[in-house]
Design a protein around this motif. Structure first.
Motif, PDB file in Angstrom:
ATOM      1  N   VAL A   1       0.830  -1.206   0.000  1.00  0.00           N
ATOM      2  CA  VAL A   1       0.000   0.000   0.000  1.00  0.00           C
ATOM      3  C   VAL A   1       0.866   1.258   0.000  1.00  0.00           C
ATOM      4  O   VAL A   1       0.596   2.232  -0.713  1.00  0.00           O
ATOM      5  N   GLY A   2       1.940   1.236   0.791  1.00  0.00           N
ATOM      6  CA  GLY A   2       2.837   2.381   0.837  1.00  0.00           C
ATOM      7  C   GLY A   2       3.519   2.652  -0.490  1.00  0.00           C
ATOM      8  O   GLY A   2       3.860   3.804  -0.796  1.00  0.00           O
ATOM      9  N   LEU A   3       3.735   1.608  -1.284  1.00  0.00           N
ATOM     10  CA  LEU A   3       4.407   1.762  -2.573  1.00  0.00           C
ATOM     11  C   LEU A   3       3.438   1.783  -3.753  1.00  0.00           C
ATOM     12  O   LEU A   3       3.882   1.880  -4.908  1.00  0.00           O
TER      13      LEU A   3
ATOM     14  N   LEU B   1       7.042  -3.672  -8.542  1.00  0.00           N
ATOM     15  CA  LEU B   1       6.102  -4.712  -8.119  1.00  0.00           C
ATOM     16  C   LEU B   1       6.777  -6.078  -8.056  1.00  0.00           C
ATOM     17  O   LEU B   1       6.626  -6.805  -7.069  1.00  0.00           O
ATOM     18  N   VAL B   2       7.513  -6.435  -9.096  1.00  0.00           N
ATOM     19  CA  VAL B   2       8.173  -7.744  -9.121  1.00  0.00           C
ATOM     20  C   VAL B   2       9.212  -7.831  -8.012  1.00  0.00           C
ATOM     21  O   VAL B   2       9.350  -8.868  -7.352  1.00  0.00           O
ATOM     22  N   TRP B   3       9.950  -6.743  -7.793  1.00  0.00           N
ATOM     23  CA  TRP B   3      10.923  -6.728  -6.697  1.00  0.00           C
ATOM     24  C   TRP B   3      10.238  -6.999  -5.364  1.00  0.00           C
ATOM     25  O   TRP B   3      10.735  -7.785  -4.536  1.00  0.00           O
ATOM     26  N   LEU B   4       9.095  -6.359  -5.138  1.00  0.00           N
ATOM     27  CA  LEU B   4       8.370  -6.557  -3.884  1.00  0.00           C
ATOM     28  C   LEU B   4       7.907  -8.006  -3.742  1.00  0.00           C
ATOM     29  O   LEU B   4       7.997  -8.596  -2.653  1.00  0.00           O
ATOM     30  N   LEU B   5       7.436  -8.609  -4.823  1.00  0.00           N
ATOM     31  CA  LEU B   5       7.005 -10.006  -4.774  1.00  0.00           C
ATOM     32  C   LEU B   5       8.184 -10.932  -4.478  1.00  0.00           C
ATOM     33  O   LEU B   5       8.043 -11.915  -3.729  1.00  0.00           O
TER      34      LEU B   5
ATOM     35  N   ILE C   1      13.301  -7.467 -13.497  1.00  0.00           N
ATOM     36  CA  ILE C   1      12.939  -6.849 -14.779  1.00  0.00           C
ATOM     37  C   ILE C   1      12.363  -7.880 -15.750  1.00  0.00           C
ATOM     38  O   ILE C   1      12.187  -7.599 -16.949  1.00  0.00           O
ATOM     39  N   ALA C   2      12.017  -9.033 -15.232  1.00  0.00           N
ATOM     40  CA  ALA C   2      11.525 -10.126 -16.073  1.00  0.00           C
ATOM     41  C   ALA C   2      10.293  -9.728 -16.881  1.00  0.00           C
ATOM     42  O   ALA C   2      10.096 -10.210 -18.010  1.00  0.00           O
ATOM     43  N   PHE C   3       9.460  -8.852 -16.334  1.00  0.00           N
ATOM     44  CA  PHE C   3       8.240  -8.435 -17.031  1.00  0.00           C
ATOM     45  C   PHE C   3       8.324  -6.992 -17.528  1.00  0.00           C
ATOM     46  O   PHE C   3       7.310  -6.359 -17.801  1.00  0.00           O
ATOM     47  N   GLY C   4       9.547  -6.503 -17.624  1.00  0.00           N
ATOM     48  CA  GLY C   4       9.754  -5.168 -18.171  1.00  0.00           C
ATOM     49  C   GLY C   4      10.045  -4.132 -17.101  1.00  0.00           C
ATOM     50  O   GLY C   4       9.764  -4.342 -15.911  1.00  0.00           O
TER      51      GLY C   4
ATOM     52  N   GLY D   1       4.676   3.021 -12.555  1.00  0.00           N
ATOM     53  CA  GLY D   1       5.862   2.350 -13.075  1.00  0.00           C
ATOM     54  C   GLY D   1       7.162   2.900 -12.536  1.00  0.00           C
ATOM     55  O   GLY D   1       8.207   2.782 -13.186  1.00  0.00           O
ATOM     56  N   GLY D   2       7.118   3.490 -11.346  1.00  0.00           N
ATOM     57  CA  GLY D   2       8.313   4.072 -10.755  1.00  0.00           C
ATOM     58  C   GLY D   2       9.048   3.098  -9.858  1.00  0.00           C
ATOM     59  O   GLY D   2       8.701   1.915  -9.747  1.00  0.00           O
ATOM     60  N   THR D   3      10.073   3.599  -9.196  1.00  0.00           N
ATOM     61  CA  THR D   3      10.857   2.801  -8.259  1.00  0.00           C
ATOM     62  C   THR D   3      11.282   3.680  -7.092  1.00  0.00           C
ATOM     63  O   THR D   3      11.371   4.903  -7.228  1.00  0.00           O
ATOM     64  N   GLU D   4      11.556   3.054  -5.954  1.00  0.00           N
ATOM     65  CA  GLU D   4      11.976   3.769  -4.752  1.00  0.00           C
ATOM     66  C   GLU D   4      13.270   3.168  -4.212  1.00  0.00           C
ATOM     67  O   GLU D   4      13.696   2.088  -4.621  1.00  0.00           O
ATOM     68  N   GLY D   5      13.874   3.876  -3.238  1.00  0.00           N
ATOM     69  CA  GLY D   5      15.078   3.382  -2.595  1.00  0.00           C
ATOM     70  C   GLY D   5      16.242   3.296  -3.572  1.00  0.00           C
ATOM     71  O   GLY D   5      16.505   4.224  -4.340  1.00  0.00           O
TER      72      GLY D   5
END
Length: 443
Positions: free
Chosen positions: A42-44, A102-106, A93-96, A51-55
């Motif tokens: 939720v925070g991210l 999102l993929v990193w979080l998973l 980056i497997a899905f672009g 389509g952004g990134t943090e940290g």
């Protein structure tokens, strides 16, 4: 008639025991795990949607995109991280690029589940639930970095390795090697395990297998000359603002002493301190770190020899000693370091979490201290970071408190290795060996 405040307190007193009992059930722990990671999601969410990134992920994604275009870190250029760090960076980056966050979080959810499963024996070992909840608490206390840095992958691997050292030494060695090829710090765990464990050859075999595989891939693709570039690429940097050794120059800047300053390093995108003696201090800690490592390894050898002499070197005693040694060695990597990034607290927290499983009584106070260290670390970055770089006294005081606690924990670990085992502990081990007390008491 009771006041509203009194009724609220009474309801809380009734609710708390029920909540605690639920937390220490399978369903409760799974619920807690889900809630912690849902909060992170939720925070991210606003970042994920666009389509952004943090940290540190913007940099990771940039490296991944460059790799997809044929310019690989390690293979084609010297890199600040070991080659194994490419695995999570490229997996995300497997899905672009758009779904990178999102993929990193998973992937982080999967990594943390590995840690929880290891600590609790796939949710079957109830004495591991305290450690599991502690690890989830660390994720929240270090929320700005816990799932947004490579340590988020290395730490769960380290937890699983430390838990499985006695029962699955080859697998533990492989996991420690995999974690070390992501971030270097788990090498401290390997050093402690090899110094103490009677199963060291299996641990070494597992580690060598993983290391050979990673090195073989890098060499096969022509990156052999960059394989160990991570060890030298930042050797000439100055003292980072948050490092324990930098504390005197932080306060020299706060007090307005001549020549002292906090300045930006634009190449490394970090803040550093400068002033009389700062450069010499950087050289000093560079030498003190290997010296501290050597001293700690001597203390480990001494403790192991004493336990052998007393006949108390059981597998459980070995695991306890490995944890103490691993904590001391890892703390030395922080105390005698020119860098002091907030994610470094994720180097120590996994050892504490496993300590709560192996010997809860001995590690409970350390866990409390470590939780405070994590809390203060997040206050320093990002909450008070802008005032800190402006040399605000309150921010500098919080940083000072954090660094004092870190040095204090390092001191505790040295004393724990130096101090002979008490007769009570030795007696407990002997009773456990003879079966005179229940096996569960060994934990």
């Amino acid at each position: 008639m009771k006041s509203l405040g009194v009724r609220a307190v009474e309801r809380w007193e009734r609710f708390l025991p029920v909540a605690v009992r639920f937390a220490f059930t399978r369903r409760g722990l799974i619920t807690g795990f889900a809630v912690v990671h849902l909060l992170y999601f939720v925070g991210l969410l606003h970042v994920i949607v666009v389509g952004g990134t943090e940290g540190d992920l913007p940099l990771y994604r940039l490296w991944a995109e460059q790799a997809l275009h044929g310019h690989w870190p390690v293979i084609d250029m010297a890199w600040v991280y070991p080659a194994g760090a490419l695995v999570p960076i490229m997996a995300a980056i497997a899905f672009g690029p758009w779904t990178y966050q999102l993929v990193w979080l998973l992937l982080m959810v999967a990594a943390n589940w590995l840690a929880i499963a290891a600590l609790t024996g796939n949710l079957r070992r109830r004495k591991g639930y305290v450690a599991a909840w502690y690890w989830l608490a660390v994720q929240l206390l270090l929320a700005p970095v816990s799932m947004l840095r490579l340590e988020g992958f290395a730490a769960p691997l380290a937890i699983a390795a430390l838990v499985w050292l006695v029962r699955r030494p080859a697998l533990a060695g492989a996991l420690i090697a995999a974690a070390t090829w992501i971030k270097v710090w788990p090498a401290a765990l390997a050093a402690a395990a090899v110094a103490i464990s009677s199963l060291r050859m299996r641990i070494i075999a597992g580690g060598l297998a993983v290391s050979a595989a990673i090195a073989g891939v890098v060499i096969a693709f022509g990156g052999g000359h960059n394989l160990f570039s991570f060890a030298t690429i930042q050797g000439d940097r100055s003292l980072q603002l948050e490092a324990p050794i930098a504390t005197p120059w932080v306060w020299a800047t706060v007090l307005g002493m001549p020549g002292a300053e906090i300045r930006q390093n634009y190449v490394l995108a970090t803040r550093e301190v400068a002033g009389p003696g700062a450069q010499a201090a950087g050289v000093l800690v560079t030498w003190l770190m290997p010296i501290a490592f050597a001293v700690i390894l001597v203390l480990l050898w001494r403790a192991r020899r004493r336990a052998l002499t007393e006949g108390t070197l059981t597998p459980l005693a070995e695991q306890r000693l490995i944890l103490r040694g691993a904590f001391a060695l890892t703390a030395a990597l922080i105390v005698f370091n020119k860098v002091g990034s907030p994610q470094y607290m994720l180097w120590l927290a996994p050892i504490v979490a496993v300590g709560l499983v192996i010997d809860r009584h001995a590690w409970s106070r350390v866990a409390e201290w470590m939780a405070m260290v994590c809390f203060l670390t997040t206050l320093v970055f990002p909450v008070l970071y802008l005032p800190l770089i402006d040399a605000h006294p309150l921010a500098a005081a919080v940083l000072l408190a954090r660094n004092v606690l870190v040095v204090g924990l390092f001191g505790w670990s040295i004393v724990a290795l130096w101090r002979p085992e008490t007769s009570l502990v030795a007696l407990r081990e002997r009773l456990a060996l003879t079966g005179s007390i229940p096996v569960v008491a060994r934990g």
